[in-house]
Design a protein around this motif. Sequence first.
Motif: not given
Length: 333
Positions: A16-19, A23-24, A153-154, A282-283
Motif C-alpha cells: 500500500g503506502g502513500w505514493s 494501488d499497484v 510504474s511510468s 502482480t498478474s
Amino acid sequence: MSERTQALGRVMVLMGGWSAERDVSLASGRAVHEALLSAGVDAIGVDLDRAAAQELGHRLVAERIDRVFIALHGRGGEDGQVQALLELAEVPYTGSGMAASAVGMDKVMCKRIWQGAGLDTPAFSVVDSPAAAREAAESMGWPVIIKPTADGSSVGVSKVDEPAGVEQAFREAALHGEVMVEQFIAGGEYTVAILGEQSLPAIRIEASAEHAFYDYQAKYEAEDTGYRIPCGLSDEEEARLAEVARTAFGLIGARGWGRVDFMRDAEGRHWLIEVNTVPGMTSHSLVPMAARAVGVDFPGLCVAILEQTLVNPANLVNPDEASTGGESADGAI
C-alpha cells in the motif's frame, strides 16, 4: 509447515503506502501474502499508510515479527524510508538496503553513477519549468521523454513529439516532484530480473500501437501488451545484456532482487533506463513472468526472495559480503 518455511518464522508483508503507486503496491502485496500462505509461511499483510507507519515499530514487537517482505512501491516504501525504520528495529527485510533503495528511486543519481562507470544511458536534463524543458528537448532532438525524477510504474511519464506537448507533460510530471527531460531511444524495450547473483531470462516488451511506449496503462491495464520469452536476442547478446544488468544493479549498491530496464536501438546498442529495487508482483508483473520461464512458480519465487533475509539479516552486513538468494521450491534458483 516444512522445515524450510518454519525457518522463516512470522512474516509481515508490507503493502500500500502513500505514493502514486499505492494501488499497484496493494495488488503486489496481496498476491505475495496469498502466495506465502499457500507455501505454508506464517504471514500477515499490512497496509502501511502514514498512520500505520508511525506504529510500525510497536506492531513489529506486538506481532512478534521475524522478518518483513517489502511489497511497497514508490516514495515511502521503495526509497529507503521504511528500510531505515526496519534497520533501526533490527528486523530482517527483503531487497536492497536503505542507501541503495534511495539511490534506486532517484533516476538522476542512477544515471550519473552509470555514466561515471561508462555504461550507456540516455542523455537527460533536470528542468524546473516548461520553458527549460523545451530548451532541453531542442538540444536533445525530438521526441523526448518527460518524467519525474522519482516514482515508478511510468507514473507521470510522457513521450513528447513536438514543442506543443511540453507544457502539459511537464505539469503532469511535476505533480510527482522534480522533473527531467530524457533523450528518447527508439527501438525495443527489454527488462532483466535479478535474483541474488543470478539474472533471469530477459523479456522483450511489446506495447500495442495504442501506446506510445510502455506506459502505466500498457503495464497494468492493457490486455494486448506482448511479452516475449525467449526475448529474441542471440544467446551471446542476451548474456551481454544480463551482465550489464547485474553491473548496473551492483553499481548502485542494490542486492537481493530487482529489475533493470533497457531500450535497444537500431544499431543493437542497449541503453539503461532505470532500476527497480521493489518490482511489481502482480498478474501483469515481469519478475514472476521471468521466474516462470525457468520453472519457478509464484509461491516459490516469493519464498526464494524471503529466504535471502536468512543469510543477510536486515541488510546490516557489508554489501561486499552479501550472499546469494536462496533456492526456489524446485531448486531452479
